[in-house]
Write a protein that holds these residues in place. Structure first.
Motif, PDB file in Angstrom:
ATOM      1  N   ILE A  76      -5.597   3.064   5.035  1.00  0.00           N
ATOM      2  CA  ILE A  76      -4.679   1.927   4.985  1.00  0.00           C
ATOM      3  C   ILE A  76      -4.868   0.964   6.155  1.00  0.00           C
ATOM      4  N   GLU A 111      -4.214   7.862   3.689  1.00  0.00           N
ATOM      5  CA  GLU A 111      -3.484   7.595   4.937  1.00  0.00           C
ATOM      6  C   GLU A 111      -4.402   7.107   6.063  1.00  0.00           C
ATOM      7  N   LEU A 126       4.466  -6.052   9.522  1.00  0.00           N
ATOM      8  CA  LEU A 126       4.968  -5.181   8.468  1.00  0.00           C
ATOM      9  C   LEU A 126       6.347  -5.624   8.012  1.00  0.00           C
ATOM     10  N   CYS A 132       3.946  -0.812   3.779  1.00  0.00           N
ATOM     11  CA  CYS A 132       3.411   0.538   3.607  1.00  0.00           C
ATOM     12  C   CYS A 132       4.524   1.416   3.051  1.00  0.00           C
ATOM     13  N   VAL A 154       0.739   5.787  10.236  1.00  0.00           N
ATOM     14  CA  VAL A 154       0.064   4.834   9.356  1.00  0.00           C
ATOM     15  C   VAL A 154       0.591   3.421   9.590  1.00  0.00           C
ATOM     16  N   THR A 155       1.916   3.278   9.656  1.00  0.00           N
ATOM     17  CA  THR A 155       2.486   1.942   9.833  1.00  0.00           C
ATOM     18  C   THR A 155       2.120   1.361  11.195  1.00  0.00           C
ATOM     19  N   ALA A 177      -1.494   0.166  10.929  1.00  0.00           N
ATOM     20  CA  ALA A 177      -1.609  -1.026  10.087  1.00  0.00           C
ATOM     21  C   ALA A 177      -1.043  -2.256  10.792  1.00  0.00           C
ATOM     22  N   SER A 210       0.851  -1.189   0.000  1.00  0.00           N
ATOM     23  CA  SER A 210       0.000   0.000   0.000  1.00  0.00           C
ATOM     24  C   SER A 210       0.884   1.235   0.000  1.00  0.00           C
ATOM     25  N   ILE A 248       1.446   5.066   0.655  1.00  0.00           N
ATOM     26  CA  ILE A 248       0.860   6.109   1.494  1.00  0.00           C
ATOM     27  C   ILE A 248       0.811   7.406   0.702  1.00  0.00           C
TER      28      ILE A 248
END
Length: 272
Positions: free
Chosen positions: A52, A49, A104, A69, A94-95, A98, A41, A43
């Motif tokens: 996600i 943002e 990740l 990400c 964001v990370t 997620a 994904s 960003i």
């Protein structure tokens, strides 16, 4: 701008919906076949943002294994050339959101997200030996409070030293956040004492983070108090380890040929 599906060219919302439905349909099918599924994904500030993390939740329910990400990289003459790159704070938020749903991938460097390692095995990177520093270390010296980073956009450690026309300089504030001080120009290619000049210009830095470095600058900088570390991933993640004295994972490529040809040279030019 278009999708080819069942011998038809689709555009706009219909194309996007068809593509998304096919992607969602294929995740459980891939898992049934025993295939690892990674979700990429990008960003894009002002676009996705906030969405996600919901993507991560959805694909996790369908069986996806891992997520990447990737910060948007602005490219001229494309539909996204007028957007802004996500800043480090947005990428971190964001990370983190997620990662509540999916593990990740953190060891890839934007351009080879699908080819530079074994998924879920960050200590087994193809074509590279991953060196682990086993003991904690006080990287930052009080008289040299800054960290220099070779980065194309200021978010990832993703540039060879010989290619860097400038270095991003960071320091840790009293409240524990990381602040970008400046972009500091590096000595130009072709200067005979290029690396000696660079060492002088980084006299206030304890650590230099790069994705690659040639033997000559490594030898010259290695004679100074500056710690040169080959690494990758988000700058903020690396800064946390450096300033907290944590062990770092450094990608050490087998030979200098892994440097791009544009940074090769002699007599102090490029990385060579």
């Amino acid at each position: 701008s278009w999708v080819r599906f069942n011998k038809r060219n689709l555009r706009g919302v219909e194309a996007a919906r068809t593509l998304m439905n096919e992607q969602l349909r294929c995740i459980p099918a891939l898992k049934e076949a025993g295939i690892t599924v990674k979700i990429n994904s990008i960003i894009i500030p002002g676009v996705n943002e906030h969405h996600i993390p919901e993507v991560a939740k959805k694909v996790k329910a369908l069986g996806a294994d891992i997520m990447n990400c990737i910060p948007l990289l602005i490219t001229p003459d494309t539909e996204f050339e007028h957007f802004e790159n996500p800043d480090a704070e947005m990428v971190t938020e964001v990370t983190a959101a997620a990662e509540k749903h999916l593990p990740l991938m953190r060891h890839c460097q934007r351009c080879r997200a699908d080819a530079a390692g074994l998924l879920g095995c960050e200590d087994k990177c193809l074509g590279a030996e991953l060196l682990k520093i086993s003991n904690n270390k006080e990287w930052i010296k009080p008289e040299r409070p800054y960290v220099a980073v070779a980065s194309h956009e200021g978010l990832l450690v993703n540039q060879h030293l010989g290619e860097a026309e400038c270095l991003h300089i960071f320091f840790k504030t009293e409240n524990g956040t990381f602040h970008s001080v400046e972009k500091r120009l590096t000595p130009p290619k072709g200067v005979e004492d290029r690396w000696e000049q660079l060492a002088d210009s980084l006299s206030d830095c304890s650590v230099l983070l790069v994705s690659g470095i040639g033997q000559k600058p490594l030898e010259i900088l290695g004679k100074t108090p500056l710690e040169v570390l080959k690494t990758g991933g988000l700058i903020t993640d690396n800064l946390k380890d450096v300033y907290n004295g944590n062990p770092l994972k450094n990608m050490a490529y087998g030979d200098i040929a892994s440097c791009k040809l544009s940074c090769a040279g002699s007599s102090g030019q490029g990385c060579g």
